[in-house]
Structure formats: structure tokens, C-alpha cells
Design a protein around this motif. Structure first.
Motif, mmCIF file in Angstrom:
data_model
loop_
_atom_site.group_PDB
_atom_site.id
_atom_site.type_symbol
_atom_site.label_atom_id
_atom_site.label_comp_id
_atom_site.label_asym_id
_atom_site.label_seq_id
_atom_site.Cartn_x
_atom_site.Cartn_y
_atom_site.Cartn_z
ATOM 1 N N VAL A 169 15.004 -24.067 -79.238
ATOM 2 C CA VAL A 169 13.923 -23.997 -78.259
ATOM 3 C C VAL A 169 14.364 -23.218 -77.025
ATOM 4 N N ARG A 199 15.187 -26.241 -84.903
ATOM 5 C CA ARG A 199 14.500 -25.113 -84.282
ATOM 6 C C ARG A 199 15.085 -24.954 -82.878
ATOM 7 N N ILE A 204 13.461 -30.360 -87.278
ATOM 8 C CA ILE A 204 12.291 -30.097 -88.120
ATOM 9 C C ILE A 204 12.642 -30.525 -89.543
ATOM 10 N N GLN A 262 12.225 -29.351 -93.425
ATOM 11 C CA GLN A 262 11.873 -28.207 -94.257
ATOM 12 C C GLN A 262 12.203 -28.590 -95.697
ATOM 13 N N GLY A 281 17.556 -27.730 -78.985
ATOM 14 C CA GLY A 281 16.560 -27.564 -80.027
ATOM 15 C C GLY A 281 15.933 -28.866 -80.437
ATOM 16 N N GLU A 282 15.081 -28.759 -81.468
ATOM 17 C CA GLU A 282 14.390 -29.933 -81.981
ATOM 18 C C GLU A 282 14.530 -29.980 -83.490
#
Length: 90
Positions: free
Chosen positions: A77, A75, A66, A68, A63-64
Motif C-alpha cells: 500500500v 498488497r 489479501i 488469492q 501492506g495489507e
């Protein structure tokens, strides 16, 4: 003997440890002992590479990061093995 999936519903409540690996590096002990505030440790992973997501030490996804609000998030992927499964289907 047939086992129905709802028979394993109790497993959904088992706690597991999810961890995200930003990167790794090998260092000599003398270099680790020399670390202090403002030290920079360069990792092997490149900035555009996906991060490894592990559950209890087993790779399950990539994932990557993020942002928030004022917190970091992840996230997903790709799921581990999904690329290999897609290739074999072609």
C-alpha cells in the motif's frame, strides 16, 4: 569516477529475506510456557492497521493481506519514507 546503474545489476540476484509482521506483544515467560493448542495471543496491532514489510530486518513498506486462491498474499500500500517524502514536497 562515475558508476553506472547497470554496473550493479549483479546485485539484483542477491537473496534477501522478506518478512511481514502481523503484530507483537510482550508476555511473561510463564505465560509463554502455558501456551497450548487453542491458546489465543492478542497482538498490539489493530485489525485495520497496515502490516510492516521488512527486508533483512529493515522496514521497506506497509501492506495489507489479501487472499488469492487458497493462499495468502500481500498488497503493498505504501513504501517506507514515501509519506514523509510527499509531505516535504508540499
Amino acid at each position: 569516477m562515475t558508476i553506472h546503474s547497470r554496473g550493479f545489476d549483479f546485485l539484483k540476484e542477491v537473496d534477501v529475506r522478506l518478512s511481514v509482521e502481523l503484530g507483537r506483544t510482550d508476555m511473561k515467560l510463564k505465560d509463554v510456557l502455558a501456551l497450548g493448542e487453542d491458546s489465543v495471543v492478542m497482538l498490539e496491532r489493530l485489525t485495520d492497521e497496515l502490516l510492516d514489510v521488512h527486508v533483512n530486518g529493515k522496514l521497506i513498506a506497509r501492506g495489507e493481506i489479501i487472499a488469492q486462491g487458497n493462499r495468502f498474499g500481500l498488497r503493498i500500500v505504501e513504501m517506507a519514507g514515501a509519506a514523509a517524502a510527499g509531505e516535504s514536497a508540499a
